[in-house]
Design a protein around this motif. Structure first.
Motif, mmCIF file in Angstrom:
data_model
loop_
_atom_site.group_PDB
_atom_site.id
_atom_site.type_symbol
_atom_site.label_atom_id
_atom_site.label_comp_id
_atom_site.label_asym_id
_atom_site.label_seq_id
_atom_site.Cartn_x
_atom_site.Cartn_y
_atom_site.Cartn_z
ATOM 1 N N PRO A 14 0.791 -1.003 -0.031
ATOM 2 C CA PRO A 14 0.060 -0.183 0.036
ATOM 3 C C PRO A 14 0.772 1.388 0.076
ATOM 4 O O PRO A 14 1.920 1.158 0.356
ATOM 5 N N SER A 15 0.381 2.246 -0.498
ATOM 6 C CA SER A 15 1.053 3.767 -0.527
ATOM 7 C C SER A 15 1.144 4.177 1.016
ATOM 8 O O SER A 15 0.433 3.584 1.829
ATOM 9 N N GLY A 17 -0.268 6.885 1.994
ATOM 10 C CA GLY A 17 -1.508 7.211 2.367
ATOM 11 C C GLY A 17 -2.426 6.132 2.817
ATOM 12 O O GLY A 17 -3.393 6.199 3.912
ATOM 13 N N GLU A 18 -2.497 5.074 1.907
ATOM 14 C CA GLU A 18 -3.391 4.050 2.485
ATOM 15 C C GLU A 18 -2.922 3.282 3.632
ATOM 16 O O GLU A 18 -3.748 3.050 4.422
ATOM 17 N N ALA A 19 -1.618 3.129 3.817
ATOM 18 C CA ALA A 19 -1.191 2.779 4.939
ATOM 19 C C ALA A 19 -1.633 3.339 6.363
ATOM 20 O O ALA A 19 -1.833 2.808 7.275
ATOM 21 N N LYS A 20 -1.511 4.675 6.334
ATOM 22 C CA LYS A 20 -1.850 5.734 7.227
ATOM 23 C C LYS A 20 -3.281 5.629 7.560
ATOM 24 O O LYS A 20 -3.916 5.338 8.616
ATOM 25 N N SER A 21 -4.213 5.612 6.381
ATOM 26 C CA SER A 21 -5.551 5.303 6.211
ATOM 27 C C SER A 21 -5.889 3.951 6.928
ATOM 28 O O SER A 21 -6.748 4.032 8.017
ATOM 29 N N ASP A 22 -5.131 2.965 6.791
ATOM 30 C CA ASP A 22 -5.640 1.521 7.147
ATOM 31 C C ASP A 22 -5.149 1.612 8.741
ATOM 32 O O ASP A 22 -6.097 0.949 9.608
ATOM 33 N N THR A 25 -8.193 3.436 10.402
ATOM 34 C CA THR A 25 -9.310 2.815 10.592
ATOM 35 C C THR A 25 -9.309 1.965 11.729
ATOM 36 O O THR A 25 -10.174 1.560 12.398
#
Length: 73
Positions: A14-15, A17-22, A25
């Motif tokens: 994951p990018s 941003g996606e890693a931080k979003s995950d 969450t």
């Protein structure tokens, strides 16, 4: 022969941003789960206390209200 779609061979990374979003969450779900568990535990504790109180104290029958007579017109 191994399949090309076998899990674990091609793991998408994951990018940032996606890693931080995950992570956000996951943390939010952990917090909500903890709050829900605390609420359930409190409800069970209060229910047990109420039932114990009802057993300890005899029920008092409700007092009937006085009714007013019919008004004359």
């Amino acid at each position: 022969m191994k399949s090309m779609l076998e899990p674990g061979i091609f793991k998408p990374t994951p990018s940032r941003g996606e890693a931080k979003s995950d992570a956000t969450t996951r943390l939010a779900r952990e917090i909500m789960s903890g709050e829900a568990n605390a609420r359930i535990a409190k409800t069970e504790r209060l229910r047990a206390a109420r039932l114990a109180q009802e057993v300890a104290e005899p029920a008092v029958p409700p007092v009937a209200k006085k009714t007013r007579g019919k008004r004359a017109k």
